[in-house]
Enzyme design. Structure first.
Site, PDB file in Angstrom:
ATOM      1  N   ARG A 226     -16.643 -68.059  19.066  1.00 46.38           N
ATOM      2  CA  ARG A 226     -16.626 -67.520  20.538  1.00 46.38           C
ATOM      3  C   ARG A 226     -15.322 -66.946  20.774  1.00 46.38           C
ATOM      4  O   ARG A 226     -14.300 -67.444  20.425  1.00 46.38           O
ATOM      5  CB  ARG A 226     -17.237 -68.483  21.168  1.00 46.38           C
ATOM      6  CG  ARG A 226     -18.753 -68.710  21.343  1.00 46.38           C
ATOM      7  CD  ARG A 226     -19.234 -69.913  22.240  1.00 46.38           C
ATOM      8  NE  ARG A 226     -18.381 -70.163  23.407  1.00 46.38           N
ATOM      9  CZ  ARG A 226     -18.961 -71.207  24.312  1.00 46.38           C
ATOM     10  NH1 ARG A 226     -19.748 -71.929  23.976  1.00 46.38           N
ATOM     11  NH2 ARG A 226     -18.139 -71.347  25.499  1.00 46.38           N
TER      12      ARG A 226
ATOM     13  N   ARG B  71     -15.185 -74.858  15.938  1.00 56.03           N
ATOM     14  CA  ARG B  71     -16.585 -74.344  16.163  1.00 56.03           C
ATOM     15  C   ARG B  71     -17.107 -73.173  15.593  1.00 56.03           C
ATOM     16  O   ARG B  71     -16.274 -72.277  16.023  1.00 56.03           O
ATOM     17  CB  ARG B  71     -17.068 -74.599  17.706  1.00 56.03           C
ATOM     18  CG  ARG B  71     -18.336 -74.209  17.876  1.00 56.03           C
ATOM     19  CD  ARG B  71     -18.643 -74.677  19.309  1.00 56.03           C
ATOM     20  NE  ARG B  71     -18.018 -74.145  20.531  1.00 56.03           N
ATOM     21  CZ  ARG B  71     -18.210 -74.345  21.817  1.00 56.03           C
ATOM     22  NH1 ARG B  71     -19.073 -75.247  22.137  1.00 56.03           N
ATOM     23  NH2 ARG B  71     -17.484 -73.884  22.621  1.00 56.03           N
TER      24      ARG B  71
ATOM     25  N   ARG C  28     -20.960 -77.102  37.535  1.00 56.31           N
ATOM     26  CA  ARG C  28     -19.479 -77.028  37.057  1.00 56.31           C
ATOM     27  C   ARG C  28     -18.756 -77.611  38.328  1.00 56.31           C
ATOM     28  O   ARG C  28     -17.436 -77.763  38.085  1.00 56.31           O
ATOM     29  CB  ARG C  28     -19.177 -75.556  36.766  1.00 56.31           C
ATOM     30  CG  ARG C  28     -19.600 -75.069  35.439  1.00 56.31           C
ATOM     31  CD  ARG C  28     -19.020 -76.088  34.220  1.00 56.31           C
ATOM     32  NE  ARG C  28     -18.415 -75.340  33.031  1.00 56.31           N
ATOM     33  CZ  ARG C  28     -19.005 -74.676  31.994  1.00 56.31           C
ATOM     34  NH1 ARG C  28     -20.468 -74.923  31.941  1.00 56.31           N
ATOM     35  NH2 ARG C  28     -18.210 -74.144  31.071  1.00 56.31           N
TER      36      ARG C  28
ATOM     37  N   LYS D   7     -22.297 -81.312  24.371  1.00 53.48           N
ATOM     38  CA  LYS D   7     -23.373 -81.192  25.094  1.00 53.48           C
ATOM     39  C   LYS D   7     -24.523 -80.453  24.268  1.00 53.48           C
ATOM     40  O   LYS D   7     -25.759 -80.649  24.243  1.00 53.48           O
ATOM     41  CB  LYS D   7     -23.106 -80.592  26.442  1.00 53.48           C
ATOM     42  CG  LYS D   7     -22.156 -81.422  27.104  1.00 53.48           C
ATOM     43  CD  LYS D   7     -21.877 -80.738  28.351  1.00 53.48           C
ATOM     44  CE  LYS D   7     -21.133 -79.370  28.597  1.00 53.48           C
ATOM     45  NZ  LYS D   7     -19.926 -79.200  27.685  1.00 53.48           N
TER      46      LYS D   7
ATOM     47  N   ARG E 284      -9.711 -73.604  30.110  1.00 58.07           N
ATOM     48  CA  ARG E 284     -11.229 -74.203  30.315  1.00 58.07           C
ATOM     49  C   ARG E 284     -11.110 -75.678  30.633  1.00 58.07           C
ATOM     50  O   ARG E 284     -11.640 -76.275  31.554  1.00 58.07           O
ATOM     51  CB  ARG E 284     -12.137 -73.847  29.299  1.00 58.07           C
ATOM     52  CG  ARG E 284     -12.469 -72.191  29.334  1.00 58.07           C
ATOM     53  CD  ARG E 284     -12.896 -72.163  27.882  1.00 58.07           C
ATOM     54  NE  ARG E 284     -14.321 -72.536  27.357  1.00 58.07           N
ATOM     55  CZ  ARG E 284     -14.634 -72.795  26.269  1.00 58.07           C
ATOM     56  NH1 ARG E 284     -13.823 -72.460  25.035  1.00 58.07           N
ATOM     57  NH2 ARG E 284     -15.825 -73.465  25.765  1.00 58.07           N
TER      58      ARG E 284
HETATM   59  P1  ADP Z   1     -20.385 -78.631  24.090  1.00 59.72           P
HETATM   60  O1  ADP Z   1     -21.646 -77.716  24.112  1.00 59.72           O
HETATM   61  O2  ADP Z   1     -19.969 -79.683  25.098  1.00 59.72           O
HETATM   62  O3  ADP Z   1     -19.168 -77.351  24.326  1.00 59.72           O
HETATM   63  P2  ADP Z   1     -20.768 -78.616  21.343  1.00 59.72           P
HETATM   64  O4  ADP Z   1     -21.968 -79.220  21.210  1.00 59.72           O
HETATM   65  O5  ADP Z   1     -20.813 -77.001  21.031  1.00 59.72           O
HETATM   66  O6  ADP Z   1     -19.822 -78.948  22.681  1.00 59.72           O
HETATM   67  O7  ADP Z   1     -19.737 -79.243  20.345  1.00 59.72           O
HETATM   68  C1  ADP Z   1     -18.462 -78.663  20.058  1.00 59.72           C
HETATM   69  C2  ADP Z   1     -17.945 -78.655  18.640  1.00 59.72           C
HETATM   70  O8  ADP Z   1     -17.780 -80.188  18.307  1.00 59.72           O
HETATM   71  C3  ADP Z   1     -18.757 -78.434  17.497  1.00 59.72           C
HETATM   72  O9  ADP Z   1     -18.237 -77.412  16.684  1.00 59.72           O
HETATM   73  C4  ADP Z   1     -19.492 -79.270  16.949  1.00 59.72           C
HETATM   74  O10 ADP Z   1     -20.099 -79.270  15.682  1.00 59.72           O
HETATM   75  C5  ADP Z   1     -18.723 -80.708  17.133  1.00 59.72           C
HETATM   76  N1  ADP Z   1     -19.224 -81.632  17.500  1.00 59.72           N
HETATM   77  C6  ADP Z   1     -20.250 -82.297  18.577  1.00 59.72           C
HETATM   78  N2  ADP Z   1     -20.311 -83.426  18.679  1.00 59.72           N
HETATM   79  C7  ADP Z   1     -19.479 -83.986  17.837  1.00 59.72           C
HETATM   80  C8  ADP Z   1     -19.099 -85.252  17.402  1.00 59.72           C
HETATM   81  N3  ADP Z   1     -19.926 -86.357  18.074  1.00 59.72           N
HETATM   82  N4  ADP Z   1     -18.228 -85.596  16.696  1.00 59.72           N
HETATM   83  C9  ADP Z   1     -17.617 -84.572  16.069  1.00 59.72           C
HETATM   84  N5  ADP Z   1     -17.876 -83.250  16.303  1.00 59.72           N
HETATM   85  C10 ADP Z   1     -18.772 -82.997  17.063  1.00 59.72           C
HETATM   86  P1  AMP Z   2     -19.854 -73.025  28.163  1.00 67.91           P
HETATM   87  O1  AMP Z   2     -20.750 -72.303  27.066  1.00 67.91           O
HETATM   88  O2  AMP Z   2     -20.791 -73.919  29.054  1.00 67.91           O
HETATM   89  O3  AMP Z   2     -18.718 -73.352  27.758  1.00 67.91           O
HETATM   90  O4  AMP Z   2     -19.568 -71.914  29.126  1.00 67.91           O
HETATM   91  C1  AMP Z   2     -18.668 -70.753  28.773  1.00 67.91           C
HETATM   92  C2  AMP Z   2     -18.219 -70.072  30.121  1.00 67.91           C
HETATM   93  O5  AMP Z   2     -19.200 -69.459  30.990  1.00 67.91           O
HETATM   94  C3  AMP Z   2     -17.223 -70.781  31.180  1.00 67.91           C
HETATM   95  O6  AMP Z   2     -15.848 -70.825  30.918  1.00 67.91           O
HETATM   96  C4  AMP Z   2     -17.610 -69.963  32.506  1.00 67.91           C
HETATM   97  O7  AMP Z   2     -16.891 -68.920  32.403  1.00 67.91           O
HETATM   98  C5  AMP Z   2     -19.027 -69.723  32.124  1.00 67.91           C
HETATM   99  N1  AMP Z   2     -19.953 -70.561  32.705  1.00 67.91           N
HETATM  100  C6  AMP Z   2     -21.009 -71.304  32.267  1.00 67.91           C
HETATM  101  N2  AMP Z   2     -21.375 -72.220  33.026  1.00 67.91           N
HETATM  102  C7  AMP Z   2     -21.100 -71.845  34.233  1.00 67.91           C
HETATM  103  C8  AMP Z   2     -21.474 -72.456  35.488  1.00 67.91           C
HETATM  104  N3  AMP Z   2     -22.369 -73.370  35.709  1.00 67.91           N
HETATM  105  N4  AMP Z   2     -20.693 -72.023  36.614  1.00 67.91           N
HETATM  106  C9  AMP Z   2     -19.679 -71.164  36.395  1.00 67.91           C
HETATM  107  N5  AMP Z   2     -19.457 -70.477  35.264  1.00 67.91           N
HETATM  108  C10 AMP Z   2     -19.967 -70.941  34.003  1.00 67.91           C
END
Ligand code: ADP
Ligand code: AMP
Length: 209
Positions: free
Chosen positions: A157, A124, A87, A14, A168
């Site tokens: 992270r 990541r 969420r 995302k 998660r």
């Molecule tokens: P989210 O925001 O949904 O948690 P991220 O955009 O941070 O996910 O992506 C998670 C990890 O996967 C990152 O290290 C990113 O570089 C990688 N990634 C994202 N999209 C793809 C894809 N289509 N193919 C391979 N790796 C990806």
């Molecule tokens: P994310 O960056 O989206 O992976 O979120 C990281 C963490 O932030 C999650 O595991 C939750 O603990 C908290 N969080 C993010 N968005 C929300 C939401 N909309 N509602 C509740 N907790 C959230």
């Protein structure tokens, strides 16, 4: 331009797609995870409380998240990508009835297998503000530990450790069903195969804009 609501497990891509859409199409991006981490970075009592919830892979309270979200958007001036919100079904209803009630939007569901997600998240690396996202396997920075664009340090992270990732995923699995059903009933749910390479996922999203 319509607003976009991104639904997908942690690691489904995302944030990566949001960054592309922001740069190429002029969307604004709001990630509740980034907003919460910024709060944690302030080192306040609230920040410490949030960090313990987030490091355990649990969800922060709905009231707090929606307050933070409202304070960081201006829907009358921009089209937004909502990343990480909603969420659960309560958040989806608040977004629909109280925040996006006067605005057009669609929900895009990013589908990816769980094992792929664990691999993506353990590899990541991000800038502290979460705006630049890398992957040691599929999209490494040119210089180890340094962002290509800003020169900032890249970090892992605290919640991108395997045991927290699995928690998660399980929270996501427990809460996403009613959210998807809500958007399906409204006729605004789109699904994409987010397992594909980044460029292909981007093209799929473009088809919905
Ligand atoms: P989210 O925001 O949904 O948690 P991220 O955009 O941070 O996910 O992506 C998670 C990890 O996967 C990152 O290290 C990113 O570089 C990688 N990634 C994202 N999209 C793809 C894809 N289509 N193919 C391979 N790796 C990806
Ligand atoms: P994310 O960056 O989206 O992976 O979120 C990281 C963490 O932030 C999650 O595991 C939750 O603990 C908290 N969080 C993010 N968005 C929300 C939401 N909309 N509602 C509740 N907790 C959230």
């Amino acid at each position: 331009m319509r607003n976009l609501v991104f639904i997908g497990a942690p690691g489904s891509g995302k944030g990566t797609q949001s960054a592309r859409l922001k740069d190429s199409k002029g969307f604004f991006h709001v990630s509740t995870g980034d907003l919460l981490r910024a709060e944690v970075a302030k080192g306040s009592d609230l920040g410490r409380e949030l960090k313990s919830v987030m490091d355990a892979g649990k969800l922060v309270s709905d009231d707090l998240v929606v307050k933070l979200l409202r304070a960081n958007i201006d829907l009358s001036s921009h089209s937004y990508i909502f990343d990480g919100y909603p969420r659960n079904i309560t958040q989806a209803q608040v977004l629909d009835k109280e925040i996006l009630s006067d605005f057009n939007y669609i929900a895009i569901y990013f589908k990816v297998d769980t094992e792929k997600l664990v691999e993506r998240l353990t590899n990541r690396r991000v800038t502290k503000d979460g705006k630049h996202i890398y992957n040691l396997l599929t999209n490494p920075p040119q210089k180890e530990g340094v962002c290509d664009v800003t020169g900032q340090e890249l970090i892992q992270r605290d919640d991108d450790r395997e045991e927290v990732i699995r928690k998660r995923m399980s929270v996501f699995g427990d809460t996403v069903g009613p959210v998807l059903e809500f958007y399906k009933q409204k006729g605004i749910l789109k699904e994409i195969d987010a397992q594909k390479p980044v460029d292909e996922v981007f093209s799929e999203i473009e088809n919905f804009l």
